[in-house]
Design an enzyme around this catalytic site. Structure first.
Site, mmCIF file in Angstrom:
data_model
loop_
_atom_site.group_PDB
_atom_site.id
_atom_site.type_symbol
_atom_site.label_atom_id
_atom_site.label_comp_id
_atom_site.label_asym_id
_atom_site.label_seq_id
_atom_site.Cartn_x
_atom_site.Cartn_y
_atom_site.Cartn_z
ATOM 1 N N SER A 168 57.788 30.136 26.917
ATOM 2 C CA SER A 168 57.170 31.404 27.806
ATOM 3 C C SER A 168 55.829 31.051 27.333
ATOM 4 C CB SER A 168 57.111 32.300 26.543
ATOM 5 O OG SER A 168 56.874 34.151 26.185
ATOM 6 N N HIS A 359 65.298 35.925 26.976
ATOM 7 C CA HIS A 359 63.911 35.205 27.266
ATOM 8 C C HIS A 359 63.239 34.214 24.987
ATOM 9 C CE1 HIS A 359 59.763 34.635 27.831
ATOM 10 N NE2 HIS A 359 59.466 34.651 26.877
#
Length: 384
Positions: A168, A359
């Protein structure tokens, strides 16, 4: 046997002089898992003290030296409000850091400024000097934290290159560092970015898209109220609720922070971060671009030589990169990943096969070993 070895390792840590509680927690966790680990302090050029963790040996070993054949180095960088715990969370036989150690790599895990393991500065106090301490975005983390940590690791290991893995915001920092300071391209042998956030033309989260339109107003109100940190001692839960109805903007700000807090508190390994990090992402979501932090036109001109914040030029990145992504990501769209891969000369995109993979699964899902980590290990072994 395991109990005896763990006791020995913990004793070694104690003899090494553990002082910070958070340092002990990380090292205790690795010891319980059967791994010897080290803590290193990296001081950035603007005075932040970062705690970096290292796992140099395989499980149940406290020495494994071979001066003629030094181990290849892998540096793991966490995402927004993550920490080094991200890469050991899944435990032995599943966590990426442990898998790399077992495969014979010298594993280093970073911690960005402001987190529980790096909430220190040579002269700024994060509680009494919060406005100054938390005046940083992800660009500062890239150009100062990640850059300083890479240089420190290469110096300690006496190597010229390392492999990079970033989740990320750890991927965001990679993009920023290697585009603004291209000399770092020569220090990174290969990179695996796990949902590395960059381009935002097709940002998929509708709620955050709506909030992003008011980014600058919300950030300005936050600064006026002295709100500069998320999930720290001064987070939304400790704000003075009597102020709540003073203005619609302030009420919305509290609501936004509450949303952020509720999202992250679902995870078990979150650490504080600066609100400016969120503001920087918010500006990019609103602008549907990937650019430097935007100030007022005059300050932009002073800082960047242009009235608007310039975009990061990803074409300057020459590292051999694999960009891992999923179609079920609420913070990164497949089209943006493919666009970035088409601009970066030596990049390729790889889709995770499980359609429901999200995610956070990159560091939380037990099946990440089969879906992702085994592939990373195979590719690294080709390039040791």
């Amino acid at each position: 046997m395991l109990k005896t070895l763990t006791s020995v390792i913990i004793l070694i840590f104690a003899l090494n002089g553990l002082t910070a509680q958070q340092e002990f927690n990380i090292r205790l966790r690795t010891a319980i898992d059967g791994y010897y680990s080290e803590s290193h302090n990296v001081i950035t050029r603007d005075g932040y003290i970062l705690e970096v963790h290292r796992i140099p040996f395989r499980r149940f070993r406290i020495k494994e030296n071979d001066s003629k054949n030094p181990k290849p180095v892998v540096f793991l960088m966490h995402g927004l409000q993550g920490s080094s715990l991200s890469y050991i969370y899944l435990g032995p036989e599943r966590a990426l850091a442990y898998l790399l150690a077992e495969a014979g790599y010298d594993v280093w895990m970073g911690n960005a400024r402001g987190g529980l393991n790096s909430r220190r500065h040579i002269f700024l106090n994060p509680d009494t000097n919060a406005e100054r301490f938390f005046n940083y975005s992800y660009e500062d983390i890239a150009l100062k934290d990640v850059a300083s940590t890479i240089d420190y690791i290469l110096k300690v290991t006496r190597q010229s290159q390392l492999h990079y893995v970033g989740h990320s915001q750890g991927g965001t920092a990679f993009f920023v560092l290697n585009s603004l300071r291209p000399e770092f391209n020569t220090k990174i042998k290969s990179a695996h970015l796990l949902a590395g956030v960059g381009y935002m033309e097709h940002f998929p989260n509708k709620i955050l898209n709506a909030i992003a339109f008011g980014t600058n107003l919300l950030y300005s109100v936050a600064l006026e109220q002295g709100i500069v940190e998320v999930l720290g001692p001064r987070d939304a839960n400790s704000l003075n609720e009597e102020e709540y109805n003073k203005s619609p903007a302030y009420s919305l700000l509290l609501t936004v922070i509450d949303v952020i807090v509720s999202i992250h508190k679902q995870l078990e390994m979150v650490t504080p971060a600066s609100l400016k990090q969120y503001a920087h992402f918010g500006q990019n979501i609103r602008a549907k671009s990937f650019r430097r932090f935007s100030y007022d036109p005059l300050e932009n001109f002073i800082r960047y030589g242009s009235l608007s914040a310039p975009e990061y030029d990803l074409s300057k990145i020459s590292v051999n990169i694999t960009m891992h992504y999923t179609v079920n990501d609420h913070l990164l769209d497949e089209r943006d990943v493919l666009s970035m891969a088409s601009v970066i000369p030596n990049a390729k995109a790889r889709k995770i096969t499980r359609e429901t993979y999200n995610h956070n699964d990159f560091v939380l899902a037990p099946d990440s070993k089969e879906l992702l980590y085994d592939y990373i290990l195979e590719e690294l072994d080709k390039n040791r």
